[in-house]
Scaffold this motif. Structure first.
Motif, PDB file in Angstrom:
ATOM      1  N   LEU A 148       0.804  -1.213   0.000  1.00 44.27           N
ATOM      2  CA  LEU A 148       0.000   0.000   0.000  1.00 44.27           C
ATOM      3  C   LEU A 148       0.844   1.273   0.000  1.00 44.27           C
ATOM      4  N   THR A 149       2.100   1.174   0.375  1.00 39.49           N
ATOM      5  CA  THR A 149       2.923   2.381   0.489  1.00 39.49           C
ATOM      6  C   THR A 149       3.017   3.158  -0.821  1.00 39.49           C
ATOM      7  N   PRO A 150       3.359   2.532  -1.965  1.00 39.54           N
ATOM      8  CA  PRO A 150       3.393   3.323  -3.206  1.00 39.54           C
ATOM      9  C   PRO A 150       2.021   3.838  -3.626  1.00 39.54           C
ATOM     10  N   VAL A 151       0.967   3.115  -3.277  1.00 38.16           N
ATOM     11  CA  VAL A 151      -0.385   3.567  -3.622  1.00 38.16           C
ATOM     12  C   VAL A 151      -0.738   4.807  -2.805  1.00 38.16           C
ATOM     13  N   LEU A 152      -0.379   4.799  -1.528  1.00 36.75           N
ATOM     14  CA  LEU A 152      -0.630   5.964  -0.691  1.00 36.75           C
ATOM     15  C   LEU A 152       0.189   7.163  -1.163  1.00 36.75           C
ATOM     16  N   ASP A 153       1.417   6.913  -1.595  1.00 38.14           N
ATOM     17  CA  ASP A 153       2.229   8.011  -2.133  1.00 38.14           C
ATOM     18  C   ASP A 153       1.559   8.620  -3.360  1.00 38.14           C
ATOM     19  N   ALA A 154       1.041   7.763  -4.237  1.00 39.65           N
ATOM     20  CA  ALA A 154       0.356   8.257  -5.430  1.00 39.65           C
ATOM     21  C   ALA A 154      -0.926   8.994  -5.063  1.00 39.65           C
ATOM     22  N   ALA A 155      -1.659   8.467  -4.083  1.00 38.69           N
ATOM     23  CA  ALA A 155      -2.894   9.114  -3.651  1.00 38.69           C
ATOM     24  C   ALA A 155      -2.610  10.493  -3.067  1.00 38.69           C
ATOM     25  N   ALA A 156      -1.545  10.588  -2.281  1.00 39.17           N
ATOM     26  CA  ALA A 156      -1.182  11.879  -1.709  1.00 39.17           C
ATOM     27  C   ALA A 156      -0.811  12.873  -2.809  1.00 39.17           C
ATOM     28  N   ALA A 157      -0.053  12.408  -3.798  1.00 35.57           N
ATOM     29  CA  ALA A 157       0.344  13.284  -4.902  1.00 35.57           C
ATOM     30  C   ALA A 157      -0.862  13.739  -5.710  1.00 35.57           C
ATOM     31  N   ALA A 158      -1.856  12.847  -5.845  1.00 31.60           N
ATOM     32  CA  ALA A 158      -3.053  13.171  -6.629  1.00 31.60           C
ATOM     33  C   ALA A 158      -4.107  13.916  -5.821  1.00 31.60           C
ATOM     34  N   GLY A 159      -3.952  13.943  -4.495  1.00 36.27           N
ATOM     35  CA  GLY A 159      -4.937  14.593  -3.646  1.00 36.27           C
ATOM     36  C   GLY A 159      -6.234  13.824  -3.519  1.00 36.27           C
ATOM     37  N   VAL A 160      -6.151  12.487  -3.621  1.00 37.53           N
ATOM     38  CA  VAL A 160      -7.335  11.627  -3.532  1.00 37.53           C
ATOM     39  C   VAL A 160      -7.138  10.634  -2.388  1.00 37.53           C
ATOM     40  N   PRO A 161      -8.002  10.603  -1.392  1.00 41.93           N
ATOM     41  CA  PRO A 161      -7.839   9.645  -0.299  1.00 41.93           C
ATOM     42  C   PRO A 161      -7.979   8.205  -0.773  1.00 41.93           C
ATOM     43  N   LEU A 162      -7.192   7.306  -0.169  1.00 43.30           N
ATOM     44  CA  LEU A 162      -7.335   5.872  -0.377  1.00 43.30           C
ATOM     45  C   LEU A 162      -8.186   5.334   0.767  1.00 43.30           C
ATOM     46  N   ALA A 163      -9.322   4.720   0.438  1.00 40.79           N
ATOM     47  CA  ALA A 163     -10.283   4.272   1.441  1.00 40.79           C
ATOM     48  C   ALA A 163     -10.286   2.749   1.497  1.00 40.79           C
ATOM     49  N   VAL A 164      -9.628   2.182   2.501  1.00 37.04           N
ATOM     50  CA  VAL A 164      -9.496   0.734   2.635  1.00 37.04           C
ATOM     51  C   VAL A 164     -10.748   0.170   3.307  1.00 37.04           C
ATOM     52  N   GLU A 165     -11.259  -0.920   2.750  1.00 39.34           N
ATOM     53  CA  GLU A 165     -12.493  -1.513   3.255  1.00 39.34           C
ATOM     54  C   GLU A 165     -12.219  -2.766   4.070  1.00 39.34           C
ATOM     55  N   PRO A 166     -12.660  -2.805   5.330  1.00 40.00           N
ATOM     56  CA  PRO A 166     -12.688  -4.080   6.049  1.00 40.00           C
ATOM     57  C   PRO A 166     -13.701  -5.019   5.407  1.00 40.00           C
ATOM     58  N   GLU A 167     -13.240  -6.187   5.028  1.00 38.45           N
ATOM     59  CA  GLU A 167     -14.066  -7.128   4.263  1.00 38.45           C
ATOM     60  C   GLU A 167     -14.111  -8.469   4.992  1.00 38.45           C
ATOM     61  N   PRO A 168     -15.294  -9.005   5.317  1.00 40.93           N
ATOM     62  CA  PRO A 168     -15.373 -10.306   5.990  1.00 40.93           C
ATOM     63  C   PRO A 168     -14.585 -11.372   5.236  1.00 40.93           C
ATOM     64  N   GLY A 169     -13.785 -12.133   5.966  1.00 41.84           N
ATOM     65  CA  GLY A 169     -12.984 -13.186   5.377  1.00 41.84           C
ATOM     66  C   GLY A 169     -11.611 -12.740   4.912  1.00 41.84           C
ATOM     67  N   HIS A 170     -11.363 -11.435   4.851  1.00 42.98           N
ATOM     68  CA  HIS A 170     -10.061 -10.923   4.432  1.00 42.98           C
ATOM     69  C   HIS A 170      -9.135 -10.758   5.626  1.00 42.98           C
ATOM     70  N   LEU A 171      -7.851 -10.547   5.339  1.00 45.50           N
ATOM     71  CA  LEU A 171      -6.908 -10.249   6.424  1.00 45.50           C
ATOM     72  C   LEU A 171      -7.384  -9.030   7.198  1.00 45.50           C
ATOM     73  N   LEU A 172      -7.715  -7.967   6.473  1.00 51.72           N
ATOM     74  CA  LEU A 172      -8.251  -6.766   7.104  1.00 51.72           C
ATOM     75  C   LEU A 172      -9.770  -6.860   7.032  1.00 51.72           C
ATOM     76  N   ALA A 173     -10.355  -7.353   8.124  1.00 54.72           N
ATOM     77  CA  ALA A 173     -11.778  -7.691   8.125  1.00 54.72           C
ATOM     78  C   ALA A 173     -12.624  -6.785   9.009  1.00 54.72           C
ATOM     79  N   THR A 174     -12.005  -6.097   9.965  1.00 49.45           N
ATOM     80  CA  THR A 174     -12.756  -5.365  10.975  1.00 49.45           C
ATOM     81  C   THR A 174     -12.183  -3.963  11.177  1.00 49.45           C
ATOM     82  N   LEU A 175     -12.892  -3.163  11.941  1.00 48.99           N
ATOM     83  CA  LEU A 175     -12.387  -1.837  12.292  1.00 48.99           C
ATOM     84  C   LEU A 175     -11.117  -1.941  13.124  1.00 48.99           C
TER      85      LEU A 175
END
Length: 282
Positions: A148-175
């Motif tokens: 995610l680091t290069p994606v966040l760098d690109a998002a910062a340069a573009a001025g667009v937030p990256l919004a990560v979604e907690p998804e059931p069954g994924h590594l990042l699943a919860t708040l």
């Protein structure tokens, strides 16, 4: 449309193109404008602004003009099932063992950031992916942060937030998992949260309205549908267990200014009807 009568910021509703997959993109956008939606959750997919086909920048400019003409706002979503791999749903992911596979997902997200910037989108949505068999969690979290680091760098340069979604069954699943990612990355300014209200009902310990309040400082995108406790199935409104007025009130009181996008990806067979029914319900 008439905004909900709440005590805070008027809410703006959209509908996801992943629930209108049987329509041409122009037809889907015109439908949503005619129905009175404020915007669209645009999933980059082979049938809707294919992110891998030639002349992406030129096609994106045409969509931007169309959105402007229709008065629609937009969030760019990256949950297309088979856009990268025709045999593996949502593959490859940011957690895959092979660096080249992770790089393909990173490239898709970088393309999405550029598309979002060109469209004037208020956020780019993404998710972690499922834990790869044979990979321990510490390694998976390290891969996620590094990817995610290069994606966040690109998002910062573009001025667009990256919004990560907690998804059931994924590594990042919860708040809680989102908080872990945020701390691991050093709480970067352009890291935000996609909150799916149904997912809150499915697996969070707090009621959905309390999830909204907890998530408010990082909230950049909202997906909404009905759902039942313990069952990850996106349902039309009224077919699940969610009490929606407190959820909408919490979003308004939080001052959330992005789109609240109806997320019914498995109902494209009757997408126009569900789009027509969903807005009056909300």
């Amino acid at each position: 449309m008439t905004p909900p009568e709440t005590g805070g910021t008027p809410l703006r509703f959209g509908y996801g193109t992943n629930g209108l997959a049987d329509l041409r993109l122009d037809d889907a956008l015109a439908l949503l404008a005619d129905l009175g939606y404020d915007g669209v959750g645009l999933t980059l997919d082979h049938m809707h602004l294919d992110p891998l086909a030639p002349l992406l920048a030129a096609r994106t400019r045409r969509v931007a003009h169309r959105l402007q003409a229709l008065g629609l706002q937009v969030t760019v979503e990256t949950g297309a099932r088979y856009v990268l791999d025709p045999r593996r749903k949502h593959g490859p992911t940011l957690l895959d063992a092979k660096p080249d596979d992770r790089a393909r997902r990173i490239d898709l997200l970088l393309r999405a950031v550029q598309v979002a910037a060109d469209l004037g989108a208020h956020a780019v949505h993404c998710f972690s992916g499922v834990l790869v068999p044979g990979t321990d969690e510490d390694t998976a979290w390290k891969r996620l942060a590094e990817s995610l680091t290069p994606v966040l760098d690109a998002a910062a340069a573009a001025g667009v937030p990256l919004a990560v979604e907690p998804e059931p069954g994924h590594l990042l699943a919860t708040l809680d998992d989102f908080d872990r990612l945020r701390r691991t990355l050093g709480d970067p300014d352009h890291l935000g949260l996609t909150l799916d209200i149904g997912h809150c009902q499915c697996l969070e310990p707090l009621p959905p309205a309390d999830c909204v309040r907890r998530a408010a400082p990082w909230l950049k995108h909202v997906q909404i549908e009905d759902m039942r406790r313990g069952v990850h199935e996106h349902l039309p409104f009224g077919e699940g267990e969610i009490d929606f007025p407190p959820v909408l009130e919490a979003l308004a009181e939080a001052g959330y200014q992005g789109l609240t996008v109806v997320e019914l990806p498995r109902h494209s067979h009757a997408g126009p009807r569900y789009a027509a029914d969903s807005l009056p319900f909300l």
